[in-house]
Design an enzyme around this catalytic site. Sequence first.
Site, PDB file in Angstrom:
ATOM      1  N   CYS A 152     -10.904   1.806  -7.559  1.00 13.88           N
ATOM      2  CA  CYS A 152      -9.987   2.124  -6.463  1.00 13.88           C
ATOM      3  C   CYS A 152     -10.027   0.967  -5.482  1.00 13.88           C
ATOM      4  O   CYS A 152     -11.078   0.367  -5.272  1.00 13.88           O
ATOM      5  CB  CYS A 152     -10.418   3.426  -5.779  1.00 13.88           C
ATOM      6  SG  CYS A 152      -9.410   3.902  -4.352  1.00 13.88           S
ATOM      7  N   ASP A 204      -2.970   5.474  -3.082  1.00 14.06           N
ATOM      8  CA  ASP A 204      -3.345   6.432  -2.038  1.00 14.06           C
ATOM      9  C   ASP A 204      -2.201   7.385  -1.718  1.00 14.06           C
ATOM     10  O   ASP A 204      -2.417   8.429  -1.098  1.00 14.06           O
ATOM     11  CB  ASP A 204      -3.745   5.693  -0.760  1.00 14.06           C
ATOM     12  CG  ASP A 204      -5.201   5.257  -0.776  1.00 14.06           C
ATOM     13  OD1 ASP A 204      -5.963   5.730  -1.638  1.00 14.06           O
ATOM     14  OD2 ASP A 204      -5.581   4.425   0.072  1.00 14.06           O
ATOM     15  N   LYS A 225     -16.395   6.882  -8.126  1.00 13.32           N
ATOM     16  CA  LYS A 225     -15.168   6.302  -7.595  1.00 13.32           C
ATOM     17  C   LYS A 225     -15.568   5.055  -6.808  1.00 13.32           C
ATOM     18  O   LYS A 225     -16.190   5.142  -5.752  1.00 13.32           O
ATOM     19  CB  LYS A 225     -14.434   7.299  -6.689  1.00 13.32           C
ATOM     20  CG  LYS A 225     -13.152   6.743  -6.073  1.00 13.32           C
ATOM     21  CD  LYS A 225     -12.500   7.775  -5.163  1.00 13.32           C
ATOM     22  CE  LYS A 225     -11.247   7.221  -4.489  1.00 13.32           C
ATOM     23  NZ  LYS A 225     -10.617   8.215  -3.586  1.00 13.32           N
ATOM     24  N   TRP A 232       0.841  -1.193   0.000  1.00 11.54           N
ATOM     25  CA  TRP A 232       0.000   0.000   0.000  1.00 11.54           C
ATOM     26  C   TRP A 232       0.882   1.251   0.000  1.00 11.54           C
ATOM     27  O   TRP A 232       1.836   1.360   0.767  1.00 11.54           O
ATOM     28  CB  TRP A 232      -0.908  -0.002   1.241  1.00 11.54           C
ATOM     29  CG  TRP A 232      -1.703   1.259   1.383  1.00 11.54           C
ATOM     30  CD1 TRP A 232      -2.855   1.597   0.724  1.00 11.54           C
ATOM     31  CD2 TRP A 232      -1.392   2.381   2.221  1.00 11.54           C
ATOM     32  NE1 TRP A 232      -3.281   2.847   1.095  1.00 11.54           N
ATOM     33  CE2 TRP A 232      -2.403   3.353   2.019  1.00 11.54           C
ATOM     34  CE3 TRP A 232      -0.359   2.659   3.113  1.00 11.54           C
ATOM     35  CZ2 TRP A 232      -2.408   4.575   2.684  1.00 11.54           C
ATOM     36  CZ3 TRP A 232      -0.362   3.878   3.773  1.00 11.54           C
ATOM     37  CH2 TRP A 232      -1.376   4.821   3.575  1.00 11.54           C
ATOM     38  N   ARG A 282     -10.424  -2.393   9.119  1.00  7.34           N
ATOM     39  CA  ARG A 282     -11.069  -1.073   9.262  1.00  7.34           C
ATOM     40  C   ARG A 282     -12.538  -1.241   9.662  1.00  7.34           C
ATOM     41  O   ARG A 282     -13.396  -0.469   9.222  1.00  7.34           O
ATOM     42  CB  ARG A 282     -10.945  -0.271   7.977  1.00  7.34           C
ATOM     43  CG  ARG A 282      -9.508   0.073   7.639  1.00  7.34           C
ATOM     44  CD  ARG A 282      -9.311   0.596   6.239  1.00  7.34           C
ATOM     45  NE  ARG A 282     -10.174   1.720   5.924  1.00  7.34           N
ATOM     46  CZ  ARG A 282      -9.962   2.552   4.901  1.00  7.34           C
ATOM     47  NH1 ARG A 282      -8.919   2.399   4.118  1.00  7.34           N
ATOM     48  NH2 ARG A 282     -10.785   3.544   4.655  1.00  7.34           N
ATOM     49  N   ASP A 340     -16.591  12.251  -1.614  1.00  3.59           N
ATOM     50  CA  ASP A 340     -16.022  10.977  -1.177  1.00  3.59           C
ATOM     51  C   ASP A 340     -16.833  10.407  -0.007  1.00  3.59           C
ATOM     52  O   ASP A 340     -18.016  10.714   0.160  1.00  3.59           O
ATOM     53  CB  ASP A 340     -14.542  11.170  -0.822  1.00  3.59           C
ATOM     54  CG  ASP A 340     -13.688   9.937  -1.083  1.00  3.59           C
ATOM     55  OD1 ASP A 340     -13.733   9.014  -0.255  1.00  3.59           O
ATOM     56  OD2 ASP A 340     -12.990   9.891  -2.104  1.00  3.59           O
ATOM     57  N   ASP A 341     -16.229   9.591   0.799  1.00  6.39           N
ATOM     58  CA  ASP A 341     -16.876   8.826   1.865  1.00  6.39           C
ATOM     59  C   ASP A 341     -17.598   9.747   2.853  1.00  6.39           C
ATOM     60  O   ASP A 341     -17.169  10.869   3.110  1.00  6.39           O
ATOM     61  CB  ASP A 341     -15.793   8.011   2.584  1.00  6.39           C
ATOM     62  CG  ASP A 341     -16.352   6.913   3.459  1.00  6.39           C
ATOM     63  OD1 ASP A 341     -17.576   6.777   3.557  1.00  6.39           O
ATOM     64  OD2 ASP A 341     -15.529   6.178   4.045  1.00  6.39           O
ATOM     65  N   ASP A 384     -14.559   2.151  -4.612  1.00  4.71           N
ATOM     66  CA  ASP A 384     -13.463   1.811  -3.707  1.00  4.71           C
ATOM     67  C   ASP A 384     -13.614   0.377  -3.182  1.00  4.71           C
ATOM     68  O   ASP A 384     -14.698  -0.218  -3.231  1.00  4.71           O
ATOM     69  CB  ASP A 384     -13.428   2.796  -2.544  1.00  4.71           C
ATOM     70  CG  ASP A 384     -12.027   3.029  -2.005  1.00  4.71           C
ATOM     71  OD1 ASP A 384     -11.130   2.218  -2.293  1.00  4.71           O
ATOM     72  OD2 ASP A 384     -11.828   4.025  -1.285  1.00  4.71           O
ATOM     73  N   MET A 385     -12.521  -0.177  -2.668  1.00  5.36           N
ATOM     74  CA  MET A 385     -12.507  -1.510  -2.052  1.00  5.36           C
ATOM     75  C   MET A 385     -11.332  -1.519  -1.082  1.00  5.36           C
ATOM     76  O   MET A 385     -10.196  -1.544  -1.496  1.00  5.36           O
ATOM     77  CB  MET A 385     -12.355  -2.594  -3.123  1.00  5.36           C
ATOM     78  CG  MET A 385     -12.540  -4.023  -2.622  1.00  5.36           C
ATOM     79  SD  MET A 385     -11.088  -4.730  -1.834  1.00  5.36           S
ATOM     80  CE  MET A 385     -10.007  -4.977  -3.229  1.00  5.36           C
ATOM     81  N   ASN A 386     -11.623  -1.479   0.209  1.00  4.40           N
ATOM     82  CA  ASN A 386     -10.598  -1.129   1.190  1.00  4.40           C
ATOM     83  C   ASN A 386     -10.099  -2.263   2.071  1.00  4.40           C
ATOM     84  O   ASN A 386      -9.445  -2.011   3.078  1.00  4.40           O
ATOM     85  CB  ASN A 386     -11.100   0.019   2.074  1.00  4.40           C
ATOM     86  CG  ASN A 386     -10.920   1.360   1.398  1.00  4.40           C
ATOM     87  OD1 ASN A 386      -9.818   1.728   1.012  1.00  4.40           O
ATOM     88  ND2 ASN A 386     -12.013   2.083   1.230  1.00  4.40           N
TER      89      ASN A 386
END
Length: 742
Positions: free
Chosen positions: A527, A549, A477, A200, A444, A367-368, A479-481
Site C-alpha cells: 500500500c 484509498d 498491510k 491520489w 503528514r 491498522d495504524d 503502507d508508504m504514505n
Amino acid sequence: MAIIYNQETGEFHLYNDGISYIMKILRNGQMGQLYFGKKVPAEQSYSYLEEHTKRSTLSEVYENQYGFSLEQIRQEYPSYGTTDYRLPAVEIAQENGSRITNFTYVSHRIYAGKPGLPGLPATYVEKDQEADTLEILLRDELIGVEMTLLYTIFTEENAVARSVKFRNYKNEKLQIETAMSLSLDLPDADYDWIQFSGAWSRERHVKERRLQQGVQSVGSLRGASSHIHNPFVVLKRPTADEFQGEVMGFSLVYSGNFLAQAEVDTFNVTRMMLGIHPQEFSWCLKPGEEFQTPEAVLVYSDRGLNGMSQTFHRLYRTRLARGEWRDKVRPILINNWEATYFDFTEEKLLEIAQTAKEDGVELFVLDDGWFSTRRNDTSGLGDWWENRDLLPEGIKGLSEKIEALGMKFGLWFELEMVNKDSELYRKHPDWILAAPGRSQSHGRTQYVLDFSRKEVVDAIYNMTEKVLSGAKVSYIKWDMNRYITECYSAAYPAEQQGEIFHRYILGVYDLYERLIQAFPHILFESCASGGGRFDAGMLYYAPQAWTSDDSDAAERLKIQYGTSFSYPVSSMGAHVSVTPNHQLARMTPLKFRGDVAAFGAFGYELDLSRLSETERRRVREQIAFVKKYRELIQHGTFFRLSSPFQGNITAWMVVSEDKKQAIVAIYKVLNDVNCEFRRMRLHGLGDGMLYHIREDGQDRGAHYGAELMRAGLVSSDASASEVQVKDNPGDFYSRIFILEAE
C-alpha cells in the site's frame, strides 16, 4: 530451443507459437532491430528488413562511405552522438568528460530457463522448458565496459523479458547516467498511445492519444512509481480495440523512479524506451563492479487489449507473484481503519472482529495506531513496539484472542517512514533522507528513512521481526504514505548521490525479501497511500496491493478497470466501505458496493455492528457469494466488456479455464429514462456449450455460448419502460449473472 542464431548473417530469431523477435549484428558491430510481432516463419535471412540510403542531412558512420547512418537504422540499445541524434538508451560519463560510447558484439549465449536478477524483482520460471534466454555480450574497448543484453522468451506466453547488465573491467571510474531496461525501434508510428494516469484516489485512469512526431512520455521522479503515472504503457493500432487488433504492452518490474517514452522521428520510426528515469540518476561504476537494470516485460497481442491483458495476468499471477499465497484464494478481511481511525481500544477491536466473524469474515486487520506513542499521525513512526496501554497483552495477546474467535489476524506497518517525535529519530537524526544545509520537507509530519543504508534497514527489520515472531500474524498491510524529497544520504560521497533513489528502493526490496523468508506464511499487501506504488515490482513481494484509498464504488469502477490492463484481479485489494463514502461523501447502495469489490481481493472497511439487520443480511450474502466464486474470480480469464471512460455502463466478466462457468458483472452509474433495449456481447465462452443463466438466484434461461457472444446477453432493465418508483433501478445499479454450462 526457441532461439535461433544464423552465424552467416549474424541474425537472432526468438520465437514461440505466437511471436517472433528478430535482430542482427550490424556492419559496425552494434545490434540492430529487424522485427517484433506475430510469429513469422524461419528464413535464411531477414537482412532485407534493414534499410538505409543516402540522405543529404545524415551523418555517416564511415568516412567516404554513404548510406550507413545510425539516424535511419533501427537499433536494439542505442547511444547518442555517433550519427544518431535520438534520445539514447545508454549514456556513460567518462573521466575525460566524454559521453560517447560504442558497444560492439563480442559473443552470445543461448540456454534454457531464465536467470534471476540479484536484489531485484523479476519474472521467473519453475522449469527450464518454460522459457529460453539469450545473452548478448557487447564491449566498448576504449572505456573498458562490457554490456550484456538479456532476453527471455516464454514458451507459452507472447512475452519477452528484457534487462541489461554493465561491468567495468578497467581502471577508470565511470558514471552511468542513462541505463534503460528496454529499447525497441518500431518501423512506423501508426499507433495509439495508452497510459494509466491520475492522482491520489483516482489512480490508473485510461488516457489515450495518437502518436505524433516528437516525444511522448510518462514517468515518476517521486521515489515511487506513484499515483500520477503507472510504469506500464500500451501501443495499439488505431483499429485495435478490446477484442481484436495488434497491441503491445510495456511493463517495468520496478517500484522507483521510471520513464516510459515513445519518440517518433522524422522518418516515422517509433523508439519505445522503458527503465529507470535518467533525471536524478547516476551510478558510479567503479573498476570491477557491475550494475543491473530492472526487468521490463514486452507483450504482443493480435487479439486486442484483452488478449494483451490476459497474458500479463497469467504471467504476473503465476510467474511474478511468489510464495505460499501465490495460488491461494485471498481471505475475506475487515480493516478497522475507517471504522475507528486512531480511536480504539482492545475491547472495541474485539467487538468489531466478533461481529465480522458472525457474518463470515475470515481475517481481522488492525491498522495504524497500535504502536509506541501513536495516537495521531504526528508521532511514533519508527518505534515498532506495542502500546501496552492500548493492548495490555501486546500484539501477541490480541492476535491470540482474534484466532480464538476463529479468524486470522493481520497488522499494519509503515516501515519506511519516521516521525521526528519518536525514539528512533531522537537516537538517529541522520537516518532520514535530507540535504545538508537545506530545510527538511515533510508529508503528514513524516520523514523518509534512508533505506539506502544497510544499518537502517537492519534496525527496522529487527524491530519488525520481534513483533512478528512473538505473535500470530497472518497478514501484513505495508503502507508508504509520502514521496521522497531532498534525496541525499549522509552515508555516501558526492559521486554516489545519484544512486540514492535506486539504492532506496533496493533497500525496500531487501527488507521485503528478509521478512518473506522469515515469515513465509504471511500474506503481504502493499500500500502507498492507496495505489501510489501499485506496480509489477511490488507484486514480486506482495501478491496483492491496496488499489486505491478511494473506496467509493463508482470511482472504483474506473480505477479497477484501468488497473486490469496489466495487473490480475487477484492483486487488487477491493473493499466495501460505509456511506456516505469517506472520500467523496457519496451514497451508493450496499449491493453496488459489494458487486464492484467482489472483483478483487475482497474485504470491508467499516464496523459491521453499525449496520441494520437488513444490511447485515446483504453482507452475509456478499460474503457467501465471494467464498463460492472467488477461485473463478481471482484465477479465471478476465474480459473487459464496456468501459467506464466511454459511457455510463461498465461491464466485465470472468471465465473458467474449461469455459464451463462464467460471471458477468454490469454496472450502471446513473439511471436513465425511457432508454433503449440493451444487450451485452460476451466473450471467452464455448460456442457449443449451453449455459444456464441465473441472476440473484432467479433463472434467466439457457443459451448457447455462440448466441451469448454474437447476439448478446439481454441486459435491459426497468428503466427501458414506464415504471413505478418501487420498480425503478435508480442510480448505482448493478447486476451479476452466473453462467454454468451443462
